[in-house]
Structure formats: C-alpha cells, structure tokens
Scaffold this motif. Structure first.
Motif, mmCIF file in Angstrom:
data_model
loop_
_atom_site.group_PDB
_atom_site.id
_atom_site.type_symbol
_atom_site.label_atom_id
_atom_site.label_comp_id
_atom_site.label_asym_id
_atom_site.label_seq_id
_atom_site.Cartn_x
_atom_site.Cartn_y
_atom_site.Cartn_z
ATOM 1 N N TRP A 272 -3.794 17.255 -9.294
ATOM 2 C CA TRP A 272 -2.970 16.745 -8.194
ATOM 3 C C TRP A 272 -3.348 15.296 -7.885
ATOM 4 N N ASN A 273 -4.628 15.042 -7.751
ATOM 5 C CA ASN A 273 -5.080 13.690 -7.404
ATOM 6 C C ASN A 273 -4.708 12.668 -8.472
ATOM 7 N N TRP A 274 -4.653 13.094 -9.725
ATOM 8 C CA TRP A 274 -4.223 12.195 -10.790
ATOM 9 C C TRP A 274 -2.706 11.996 -10.749
ATOM 10 N N ALA A 275 -1.957 13.094 -10.641
ATOM 11 C CA ALA A 275 -0.493 13.038 -10.727
ATOM 12 C C ALA A 275 0.150 12.342 -9.537
ATOM 13 N N LYS A 276 -0.400 12.515 -8.354
ATOM 14 C CA LYS A 276 0.241 11.937 -7.175
ATOM 15 C C LYS A 276 0.228 10.406 -7.211
ATOM 16 N N LYS A 277 -0.739 9.830 -7.892
ATOM 17 C CA LYS A 277 -0.819 8.370 -8.009
ATOM 18 C C LYS A 277 0.334 7.810 -8.841
ATOM 19 N N LYS A 278 0.978 8.653 -9.612
ATOM 20 C CA LYS A 278 2.092 8.240 -10.471
ATOM 21 C C LYS A 278 3.428 8.248 -9.724
ATOM 22 N N GLU A 279 3.440 8.815 -8.514
ATOM 23 C CA GLU A 279 4.680 8.965 -7.753
ATOM 24 C C GLU A 279 4.563 8.252 -6.404
ATOM 25 N N MET B 201 -5.747 23.886 -20.123
ATOM 26 C CA MET B 201 -5.679 23.673 -18.682
ATOM 27 C C MET B 201 -4.208 23.675 -18.270
ATOM 28 N N HIS B 202 -3.718 24.812 -17.808
ATOM 29 C CA HIS B 202 -2.324 24.877 -17.394
ATOM 30 C C HIS B 202 -2.110 24.350 -15.984
ATOM 31 N N GLU B 203 -3.189 24.001 -15.294
ATOM 32 C CA GLU B 203 -3.069 23.461 -13.945
ATOM 33 C C GLU B 203 -2.262 22.163 -13.928
ATOM 34 N N LEU B 204 -2.403 21.333 -14.973
ATOM 35 C CA LEU B 204 -1.650 20.083 -15.032
ATOM 36 C C LEU B 204 -0.151 20.370 -15.123
ATOM 37 N N GLY B 205 0.228 21.319 -15.937
ATOM 38 C CA GLY B 205 1.633 21.704 -16.032
ATOM 39 C C GLY B 205 2.159 22.228 -14.705
ATOM 40 N N VAL B 206 1.351 23.010 -14.017
ATOM 41 C CA VAL B 206 1.729 23.541 -12.707
ATOM 42 C C VAL B 206 1.952 22.388 -11.733
ATOM 43 N N VAL B 207 1.054 21.412 -11.744
ATOM 44 C CA VAL B 207 1.189 20.261 -10.851
ATOM 45 C C VAL B 207 2.475 19.499 -11.152
ATOM 46 N N ILE C 271 -1.617 30.335 -3.187
ATOM 47 C CA ILE C 271 -2.005 30.720 -4.537
ATOM 48 C C ILE C 271 -2.718 32.068 -4.494
ATOM 49 N N GLY C 272 -2.229 32.989 -5.293
ATOM 50 C CA GLY C 272 -2.827 34.319 -5.360
ATOM 51 C C GLY C 272 -4.217 34.283 -5.964
ATOM 52 N N GLU C 273 -5.060 35.126 -5.438
ATOM 53 C CA GLU C 273 -6.461 35.209 -5.842
ATOM 54 C C GLU C 273 -6.615 35.510 -7.336
ATOM 55 N N VAL C 274 -5.676 36.249 -7.921
ATOM 56 C CA VAL C 274 -5.763 36.594 -9.343
ATOM 57 C C VAL C 274 -4.647 35.920 -10.156
ATOM 58 N N SER C 275 -4.181 34.779 -9.688
ATOM 59 C CA SER C 275 -3.100 34.056 -10.368
ATOM 60 C C SER C 275 -3.579 33.347 -11.636
ATOM 61 N N GLY C 276 -4.870 33.147 -11.750
ATOM 62 C CA GLY C 276 -5.405 32.429 -12.902
ATOM 63 C C GLY C 276 -5.468 30.928 -12.689
ATOM 64 N N ILE C 277 -5.044 30.465 -11.524
ATOM 65 C CA ILE C 277 -5.079 29.035 -11.204
ATOM 66 C C ILE C 277 -6.455 28.703 -10.625
ATOM 67 N N LEU C 278 -7.116 27.709 -11.203
ATOM 68 C CA LEU C 278 -8.419 27.269 -10.701
ATOM 69 C C LEU C 278 -8.204 26.136 -9.700
ATOM 70 N N HIS C 279 -8.608 26.367 -8.472
ATOM 71 C CA HIS C 279 -8.340 25.429 -7.382
ATOM 72 C C HIS C 279 -8.908 24.038 -7.647
ATOM 73 N N ASP C 280 -10.123 23.966 -8.159
ATOM 74 C CA ASP C 280 -10.742 22.658 -8.415
ATOM 75 C C ASP C 280 -9.969 21.875 -9.466
ATOM 76 N N TYR C 281 -9.558 22.546 -10.533
ATOM 77 C CA TYR C 281 -8.779 21.883 -11.583
ATOM 78 C C TYR C 281 -7.420 21.447 -11.042
ATOM 79 N N LEU C 282 -6.817 22.320 -10.247
ATOM 80 C CA LEU C 282 -5.520 22.007 -9.663
ATOM 81 C C LEU C 282 -5.613 20.769 -8.778
ATOM 82 N N THR C 283 -6.661 20.692 -7.975
ATOM 83 C CA THR C 283 -6.864 19.544 -7.089
ATOM 84 C C THR C 283 -7.092 18.270 -7.898
#
Length: 115
Positions: free
Chosen positions: A48-55, A1-7, A33-45
């Motif tokens: 995000w919801n986990w990481a933002k609580k840390k800041e 899951m590279h979405e966490l790294g992106v976040v 986010i590009g349609e073929v970027s490989g980023i899954l919106h649900d995973y990214l969200t």
C-alpha cells in the motif's frame, strides 16, 4: 506475494468510487480482512505504501485494517467456535462436519476523503 495484486485492485476500486463522486483526495481506506484470508497485513501495508505514491489522489492515504475473526460452524452440534484455535474439528463434539462461517473475507469497508 499476492498482496501487491490485491492492493492494485483496491486502488483501482477506490479511484473508480472517487471519480464517480468527484473526490479529489482520499485520506484513508479501511479494509476488513478475514483472519484466514491468507492476506499478510504487514506485506499488504508495505505494498500500500509503495502503490499510493503512484496515485496523486491517494498519495497521503492511510491504510486501516480491521480483522474479521474466523468462526466455524459445526453441523452436528450446531455450535460455533474459533477456527484458528480449533481448525476443522469441533471442540464440542469432535465432528469434522463443519464449515467456515466467516473469516475469509476481504472488503473495502470505508473510504475517507479530504475536504
């Protein structure tokens, strides 16, 4: 899951911009986010919801996602077409001499701040 790294990179960049501009609270971040970027919106969200609580700067920040449609250009017939629907083969002339014009991007478009 590279979405966490992106976040993590987005949070780092937002924190830097907030610091440079003396911002105390971020209320929303808009990503393109590009349609073929490989980023899954649900995973990214979810990440995000986990990481933002840390800041503290971003703990209430909403994540907004705008999708950039993938478009391919055919060098043979000089036409553009939707990438996801047709892939690498041009639907107009059948050529494989094509390349992606847009749809692979990942950009921080906007950072909204609280008063």
């Amino acid at each position: 899951m590279h979405e966490l790294g992106v976040v993590f990179y987005v949070v780092k960049d937002v924190k830097k911009v907030a610091e440079e501009n003396h911002v105390e609270k971020v209320s929303a971040v808009t990503l393109e986010i590009g349609e073929v970027s490989g980023i899954l919106h649900d995973y990214l969200t979810d990440c995000w919801n986990w990481a933002k609580k840390k800041e503290p700067l971003m703990e209430e920040a909403e994540l907004k996602i705008e999708q950039i449609e993938a478009v391919t250009f055919c060098e043979e017939c000089q036409k553009e077409y939707p990438t996801v629907e047709h892939g690498k083969i041009c639907p107009y002339c059948g050529s494989e001499n094509t390349y992606l014009l847009r749809g692979n991007e990942f950009l921080i478009k906007e950072i909204e701040v609280s008063d």
